[in-house]
Design a protein around this motif. Structure first.
Motif, PDB file in Angstrom:
ATOM      1  N   CYS A  24       0.839  -1.194   0.000  1.00  0.00           N
ATOM      2  CA  CYS A  24       0.000   0.000   0.000  1.00  0.00           C
ATOM      3  C   CYS A  24       0.881   1.253   0.000  1.00  0.00           C
ATOM      4  O   CYS A  24       1.744   1.398   0.865  1.00  0.00           O
ATOM      5  CB  CYS A  24      -0.896  -0.005   1.235  1.00  0.00           C
ATOM      6  SG  CYS A  24      -1.869   1.490   1.391  1.00  0.00           S
ATOM      7  N   ASN A  26      -0.026   4.152   0.635  1.00  0.00           N
ATOM      8  CA  ASN A  26      -0.529   5.111   1.612  1.00  0.00           C
ATOM      9  C   ASN A  26      -0.039   4.806   3.028  1.00  0.00           C
ATOM     10  O   ASN A  26       0.506   5.667   3.708  1.00  0.00           O
ATOM     11  CB  ASN A  26      -2.056   5.130   1.572  1.00  0.00           C
ATOM     12  CG  ASN A  26      -2.629   6.236   2.438  1.00  0.00           C
ATOM     13  OD1 ASN A  26      -2.151   7.361   2.403  1.00  0.00           O
ATOM     14  ND2 ASN A  26      -3.631   5.901   3.211  1.00  0.00           N
ATOM     15  N   CYS A  27      -0.225   3.568   3.466  1.00  0.00           N
ATOM     16  CA  CYS A  27       0.124   3.215   4.855  1.00  0.00           C
ATOM     17  C   CYS A  27       1.249   2.197   4.937  1.00  0.00           C
ATOM     18  O   CYS A  27       1.732   1.895   6.027  1.00  0.00           O
ATOM     19  CB  CYS A  27      -1.108   2.706   5.602  1.00  0.00           C
ATOM     20  SG  CYS A  27      -1.650   1.069   5.115  1.00  0.00           S
ATOM     21  N   GLY A  28       1.682   1.639   3.785  1.00  0.00           N
ATOM     22  CA  GLY A  28       2.812   0.711   3.808  1.00  0.00           C
ATOM     23  C   GLY A  28       2.444  -0.712   4.151  1.00  0.00           C
ATOM     24  O   GLY A  28       3.308  -1.568   4.252  1.00  0.00           O
ATOM     25  N   HIS A  29       1.145  -0.987   4.330  1.00  0.00           N
ATOM     26  CA  HIS A  29       0.707  -2.341   4.651  1.00  0.00           C
ATOM     27  C   HIS A  29       0.981  -3.277   3.475  1.00  0.00           C
ATOM     28  O   HIS A  29       0.766  -2.907   2.329  1.00  0.00           O
ATOM     29  CB  HIS A  29      -0.790  -2.322   4.972  1.00  0.00           C
ATOM     30  CG  HIS A  29      -1.344  -3.663   5.343  1.00  0.00           C
ATOM     31  ND1 HIS A  29      -1.004  -4.308   6.509  1.00  0.00           N
ATOM     32  CD2 HIS A  29      -2.211  -4.487   4.696  1.00  0.00           C
ATOM     33  CE1 HIS A  29      -1.639  -5.466   6.561  1.00  0.00           C
ATOM     34  NE2 HIS A  29      -2.378  -5.597   5.477  1.00  0.00           N
ATOM     35  N   CYS A  52      -6.182  -2.028  -0.069  1.00  0.00           N
ATOM     36  CA  CYS A  52      -5.500  -2.242   1.211  1.00  0.00           C
ATOM     37  C   CYS A  52      -6.512  -2.639   2.274  1.00  0.00           C
ATOM     38  O   CYS A  52      -7.592  -2.049   2.365  1.00  0.00           O
ATOM     39  CB  CYS A  52      -4.777  -0.959   1.610  1.00  0.00           C
ATOM     40  SG  CYS A  52      -4.029  -1.049   3.251  1.00  0.00           S
ATOM     41  N   GLN A  54      -6.201  -2.214   5.358  1.00  0.00           N
ATOM     42  CA  GLN A  54      -6.196  -1.288   6.488  1.00  0.00           C
ATOM     43  C   GLN A  54      -6.796   0.074   6.160  1.00  0.00           C
ATOM     44  O   GLN A  54      -7.542   0.642   6.947  1.00  0.00           O
ATOM     45  CB  GLN A  54      -4.766  -1.114   7.006  1.00  0.00           C
ATOM     46  CG  GLN A  54      -4.261  -2.387   7.658  1.00  0.00           C
ATOM     47  CD  GLN A  54      -2.960  -2.181   8.412  1.00  0.00           C
ATOM     48  OE1 GLN A  54      -2.324  -1.149   8.303  1.00  0.00           O
ATOM     49  NE2 GLN A  54      -2.576  -3.179   9.175  1.00  0.00           N
ATOM     50  N   CYS A  55      -6.454   0.648   4.999  1.00  0.00           N
ATOM     51  CA  CYS A  55      -6.894   2.009   4.729  1.00  0.00           C
ATOM     52  C   CYS A  55      -7.751   2.117   3.475  1.00  0.00           C
ATOM     53  O   CYS A  55      -8.335   3.166   3.208  1.00  0.00           O
ATOM     54  CB  CYS A  55      -5.698   2.952   4.646  1.00  0.00           C
ATOM     55  SG  CYS A  55      -4.722   2.728   3.147  1.00  0.00           S
ATOM     56  N   SER A  57      -6.851   2.114   0.333  1.00  0.00           N
ATOM     57  CA  SER A  57      -6.188   2.627  -0.861  1.00  0.00           C
ATOM     58  C   SER A  57      -5.882   1.482  -1.824  1.00  0.00           C
ATOM     59  O   SER A  57      -5.806   0.327  -1.413  1.00  0.00           O
ATOM     60  CB  SER A  57      -4.876   3.324  -0.492  1.00  0.00           C
ATOM     61  OG  SER A  57      -5.131   4.483   0.240  1.00  0.00           O
TER      62      SER A  57
END
Ligand code: ZN
Length: 81
Positions: A24, A26-29, A52, A54-55, A57
């Protein structure tokens, strides 16, 4: 690694023991996509998008060797005996 033309669907990737890892922006997940999953196996890689967990994106997919999936390795080891 670039998308190889011989790999059309996620099932094709899984057959060659390749996996798609989605990062991701955006958050690196990161997560790994299982190409053998029902519903993915016959799905075309081109144009596929991964959200993603988590977020929400849209993640950036990359292709690499499967490493964490011990199921296949165990199966292979059994055949060697
Ligand atoms: Zn994210």
């Amino acid at each position: 690694m670039a998308l190889a033309t011989s790999h059309t669907t996620f099932g094709d990737l899984a057959r060659d023991e390749l996996a798609i890892e989605v990062t991701c922006p955006n958050c690196g997940h990161r997560r790994t996509i299982d190409g053998n999953a029902p519903g993915l196996r016959n799905r075309r890689i081109a144009g596929a998008r991964f959200r993603c967990d988590q977020c929400g994106s849209v993640g950036l997919p990359s292709i690499g060797k499967q490493r964490r999936w011990t199921g296949r390795l165990a199966e292979h080891a059994r055949k060697l005996r």
